[in-house]
Scaffold this motif. Structure first.
Motif, PDB file in Angstrom:
ATOM      1  N   GLY A   1      45.871  52.029  34.039  1.00  0.00           N
ATOM      2  CA  GLY A   1      45.966  51.675  32.630  1.00  0.00           C
ATOM      3  C   GLY A   1      44.668  51.196  32.013  1.00  0.00           C
ATOM      4  N   TYR A   2      43.812  50.532  32.828  1.00  0.00           N
ATOM      5  CA  TYR A   2      42.643  49.880  32.241  1.00  0.00           C
ATOM      6  C   TYR A   2      41.313  50.211  32.926  1.00  0.00           C
ATOM      7  CZ  TYR A   2      46.476  47.108  30.362  1.00  0.00           C
ATOM      8  OH  TYR A   2      47.631  46.704  29.746  1.00  0.00           O
ATOM      9  N   GLY A   3      41.339  50.958  34.010  1.00  0.00           N
ATOM     10  CA  GLY A   3      40.104  51.276  34.715  1.00  0.00           C
ATOM     11  C   GLY A   3      39.790  50.248  35.789  1.00  0.00           C
ATOM     12  N   TRP A   4      38.895  50.612  36.706  1.00  0.00           N
ATOM     13  CA  TRP A   4      38.646  49.758  37.860  1.00  0.00           C
ATOM     14  C   TRP A   4      37.879  48.500  37.494  1.00  0.00           C
ATOM     15  CZ3 TRP A   4      33.991  48.152  39.862  1.00  0.00           C
ATOM     16  CH2 TRP A   4      32.840  48.836  39.465  1.00  0.00           C
ATOM     17  N   ARG A   5      37.026  48.558  36.476  1.00  0.00           N
ATOM     18  CA  ARG A   5      36.237  47.373  36.121  1.00  0.00           C
ATOM     19  C   ARG A   5      37.124  46.267  35.553  1.00  0.00           C
ATOM     20  NH1 ARG A   5      30.663  48.220  36.204  1.00  0.00           N
ATOM     21  NH2 ARG A   5      30.030  50.407  36.479  1.00  0.00           N
ATOM     22  N   THR A   6      37.978  46.612  34.628  1.00  0.00           N
ATOM     23  CA  THR A   6      38.904  45.610  34.089  1.00  0.00           C
ATOM     24  C   THR A   6      39.836  45.092  35.177  1.00  0.00           C
ATOM     25  OG1 THR A   6      38.844  46.631  31.891  1.00  0.00           O
ATOM     26  CG2 THR A   6      40.711  45.191  32.369  1.00  0.00           C
ATOM     27  N   THR A   7      40.260  45.983  36.050  1.00  0.00           N
ATOM     28  CA  THR A   7      41.122  45.577  37.161  1.00  0.00           C
ATOM     29  C   THR A   7      40.435  44.530  38.021  1.00  0.00           C
ATOM     30  OG1 THR A   7      42.229  47.727  37.236  1.00  0.00           O
ATOM     31  CG2 THR A   7      42.323  46.376  39.234  1.00  0.00           C
ATOM     32  N   TYR A   8      39.164  44.733  38.311  1.00  0.00           N
ATOM     33  CA  TYR A   8      38.422  43.775  39.130  1.00  0.00           C
ATOM     34  C   TYR A   8      38.280  42.429  38.417  1.00  0.00           C
ATOM     35  CZ  TYR A   8      36.730  45.584  43.586  1.00  0.00           C
ATOM     36  OH  TYR A   8      36.646  45.961  44.905  1.00  0.00           O
ATOM     37  N   ILE A   9      38.090  42.449  37.109  1.00  0.00           N
ATOM     38  CA  ILE A   9      37.992  41.195  36.359  1.00  0.00           C
ATOM     39  C   ILE A   9      39.303  40.428  36.448  1.00  0.00           C
ATOM     40  CG2 ILE A   9      37.743  40.200  34.049  1.00  0.00           C
ATOM     41  CD1 ILE A   9      35.778  42.472  33.425  1.00  0.00           C
ATOM     42  N   VAL A  10      40.411  41.130  36.254  1.00  0.00           N
ATOM     43  CA  VAL A  10      41.730  40.496  36.330  1.00  0.00           C
ATOM     44  C   VAL A  10      41.962  39.908  37.721  1.00  0.00           C
ATOM     45  CG1 VAL A  10      44.221  40.917  36.272  1.00  0.00           C
ATOM     46  CG2 VAL A  10      42.743  41.923  34.520  1.00  0.00           C
ATOM     47  N   VAL A  11      41.612  40.654  38.760  1.00  0.00           N
ATOM     48  CA  VAL A  11      41.804  40.182  40.130  1.00  0.00           C
ATOM     49  C   VAL A  11      40.976  38.928  40.388  1.00  0.00           C
ATOM     50  CG1 VAL A  11      41.360  40.720  42.557  1.00  0.00           C
ATOM     51  CG2 VAL A  11      42.468  42.404  41.094  1.00  0.00           C
ATOM     52  N   GLY A  12      39.744  38.906  39.907  1.00  0.00           N
ATOM     53  CA  GLY A  12      38.895  37.734  40.095  1.00  0.00           C
ATOM     54  C   GLY A  12      39.483  36.495  39.457  1.00  0.00           C
ATOM     55  N   ILE A  13      40.003  36.635  38.255  1.00  0.00           N
ATOM     56  CA  ILE A  13      40.619  35.495  37.566  1.00  0.00           C
ATOM     57  C   ILE A  13      41.871  35.032  38.299  1.00  0.00           C
ATOM     58  CG2 ILE A  13      41.771  34.774  35.437  1.00  0.00           C
ATOM     59  CD1 ILE A  13      39.868  36.705  33.951  1.00  0.00           C
ATOM     60  N   VAL A  14      42.678  35.982  38.755  1.00  0.00           N
ATOM     61  CA  VAL A  14      43.914  35.643  39.470  1.00  0.00           C
ATOM     62  C   VAL A  14      43.604  34.901  40.767  1.00  0.00           C
ATOM     63  CG1 VAL A  14      45.873  36.633  40.735  1.00  0.00           C
ATOM     64  CG2 VAL A  14      45.306  37.476  38.457  1.00  0.00           C
ATOM     65  N   CYS A  15      42.547  35.298  41.468  1.00  0.00           N
ATOM     66  CA  CYS A  15      42.188  34.629  42.722  1.00  0.00           C
ATOM     67  C   CYS A  15      41.873  33.158  42.489  1.00  0.00           C
ATOM     68  CB  CYS A  15      40.985  35.324  43.362  1.00  0.00           C
ATOM     69  SG  CYS A  15      41.376  36.874  44.210  1.00  0.00           S
ATOM     70  N   VAL A  16      41.062  32.869  41.487  1.00  0.00           N
ATOM     71  CA  VAL A  16      40.702  31.479  41.216  1.00  0.00           C
ATOM     72  C   VAL A  16      41.924  30.696  40.738  1.00  0.00           C
ATOM     73  CG1 VAL A  16      39.291  29.950  39.789  1.00  0.00           C
ATOM     74  CG2 VAL A  16      38.313  32.064  40.682  1.00  0.00           C
ATOM     75  N   ALA A  17      42.679  31.273  39.809  1.00  0.00           N
ATOM     76  CA  ALA A  17      43.830  30.576  39.240  1.00  0.00           C
ATOM     77  C   ALA A  17      44.923  30.324  40.280  1.00  0.00           C
ATOM     78  CB  ALA A  17      44.405  31.377  38.075  1.00  0.00           C
ATOM     79  N   GLY A  18      45.067  31.225  41.240  1.00  0.00           N
ATOM     80  CA  GLY A  18      46.122  31.074  42.231  1.00  0.00           C
ATOM     81  C   GLY A  18      45.712  30.289  43.460  1.00  0.00           C
ATOM     82  N   MET A  19      44.471  30.466  43.902  1.00  0.00           N
ATOM     83  CA  MET A  19      44.057  29.876  45.167  1.00  0.00           C
ATOM     84  C   MET A  19      43.664  28.408  45.067  1.00  0.00           C
ATOM     85  SD  MET A  19      41.892  33.062  46.790  1.00  0.00           S
ATOM     86  CE  MET A  19      41.291  32.067  48.170  1.00  0.00           C
ATOM     87  N   VAL A  20      43.044  28.007  43.966  1.00  0.00           N
ATOM     88  CA  VAL A  20      42.595  26.615  43.859  1.00  0.00           C
ATOM     89  C   VAL A  20      43.760  25.629  43.904  1.00  0.00           C
ATOM     90  CG1 VAL A  20      41.452  24.932  42.362  1.00  0.00           C
ATOM     91  CG2 VAL A  20      40.426  27.190  42.711  1.00  0.00           C
ATOM     92  N   PRO A  21      44.832  25.824  43.116  1.00  0.00           N
ATOM     93  CA  PRO A  21      45.973  24.892  43.224  1.00  0.00           C
ATOM     94  C   PRO A  21      46.611  24.885  44.615  1.00  0.00           C
ATOM     95  CG  PRO A  21      46.122  26.189  41.208  1.00  0.00           C
ATOM     96  CD  PRO A  21      45.047  26.803  42.040  1.00  0.00           C
ATOM     97  N   LEU A  22      46.693  26.054  45.237  1.00  0.00           N
ATOM     98  CA  LEU A  22      47.276  26.123  46.575  1.00  0.00           C
ATOM     99  C   LEU A  22      46.406  25.369  47.581  1.00  0.00           C
ATOM    100  CD1 LEU A  22      48.433  29.857  46.698  1.00  0.00           C
ATOM    101  CD2 LEU A  22      49.916  27.840  46.702  1.00  0.00           C
ATOM    102  N   ALA A  23      45.088  25.508  47.461  1.00  0.00           N
ATOM    103  CA  ALA A  23      44.188  24.803  48.375  1.00  0.00           C
ATOM    104  C   ALA A  23      44.348  23.293  48.248  1.00  0.00           C
ATOM    105  CB  ALA A  23      42.741  25.211  48.100  1.00  0.00           C
ATOM    106  N   LEU A  24      44.550  22.806  47.035  1.00  0.00           N
ATOM    107  CA  LEU A  24      44.701  21.364  46.820  1.00  0.00           C
ATOM    108  C   LEU A  24      45.961  20.820  47.485  1.00  0.00           C
ATOM    109  CD1 LEU A  24      43.600  21.105  43.083  1.00  0.00           C
ATOM    110  CD2 LEU A  24      42.312  20.393  45.111  1.00  0.00           C
ATOM    111  N   ALA A  25      46.927  21.712  47.758  1.00  0.00           N
ATOM    112  CA  ALA A  25      48.150  21.281  48.444  1.00  0.00           C
ATOM    113  C   ALA A  25      47.915  21.041  49.936  1.00  0.00           C
ATOM    114  CB  ALA A  25      49.245  22.335  48.264  1.00  0.00           C
TER     115      ALA A  25
END
Length: 252
Positions: A172-196
């Motif tokens: 739907g959006y190309g590989w570059r946009t996909t990579y940007i979305v994945v990068g944001i998801v990694c930070v948003a998802g992993m940091v709270p989990l790490a704090l647990a």
């Protein structure tokens, strides 16, 4: 009933308890998030090959460097986990993945893309595999093997989820946009989990552990005392050879 001598902070009492299972679930989720470093570049490889006008061998270099970064990262991050605990290395790795994916999306040459994959994404992914598995092993006594297997399976759960998600995004959006979305998801998802995972690993009394095992099964105490006829260095070399052989076969 056997009476255990807890560690000074009382954390040994949490072994095999509810907190240990919660920590295992968090570790598995972290492994699932972080495993995108493995699977992402494989999904976008045809698009990268076409955009940079290279053959399949050259287009595969970023994946090769990702695996090299992963191997080095397990050793490097493992050393810092021993000193700092698991939280800070995982948070740093989360930001490494985020910067790596977003940075890779803005690269203009294959070598730049490969550098992002090998240094930031490869090393960042490593924090969500070996170090997490080693950490969770401290929290289980009776079901340690099971816990280690579950923690490791996060990587393979990610292998079932990430390619599907990324393919939909890429279509739907190309590989570059996909990579940007994945990068944001990694930070948003992993940091709270790490704090647990802030609670430090429990410090067991080896004698108490042996007594506990002996009370459950005949010969268990002897099994604790028994050692393999190899030094730690030899064991590490053998495990490294096994790991490299496994990954080479998987990659091929």
């Amino acid at each position: 009933m056997t009476t255990f001598r807890p560690s000074a902070d009382g954390s040994a009492a949490l072994i095999d308890g509810r907190y240990a299972w919660t920590r295992l679930a968090v570790s598995m989720l972290l492994g699932t998030f972080g495993s995108v470093g493995f699977w992402g570049v494989v999904v976008i490889l045809p698009a990268v090959q076409a955009e940079f006008s290279v053959d399949r061998a050259d287009a595969s270099i970023p994946y090769t460097l990702t695996m090299a970064g992963f191997a080095a990262g397990n050793v490097l991050i493992g050393r810092y986990v021993d000193r700092l605990g698991i939280v800070i290395p995982v948070i740093v790795a989360a930001f490494g993945l985020g910067i790596g994916f977003v940075g890779a999306a803005y690269t203009g040459a294959l070598w730049q893309f490969a550098l992002m994959q090998g240094v930031l994404i490869g090393i960042g992914t490593a924090a969500t595999f070996g170090p997490l598995i080693a950490d969770i092993s401290h929290w289980f006594r009776r079901r340690r093997g099971f816990a280690v297997a579950i923690a490791a399976s996060g990587n393979y759960v990610g292998g079932a989820i990430w390619p599907l998600v990324m393919q939909v995004l890429m279509d739907g959006y190309g590989w570059r946009t996909t990579y940007i979305v994945v990068g944001i998801v990694c930070v948003a998802g992993m940091v709270p989990l790490a704090l647990a995972l802030k609670r430090p690993p429990p410090k067991e009394d080896p004698e108490a552990t042996a007594v506990a095992l002996a009370s459950r099964a005949p010969g268990a105490a002897a099994a604790v005392a028994r050692t393999v006829p190899f030094s730690n260095r030899t064991l590490m070399i053998l495990l490294s050879i096994a790991g490299i052989s496994c990954r080479v076969a998987m990659s091929m």
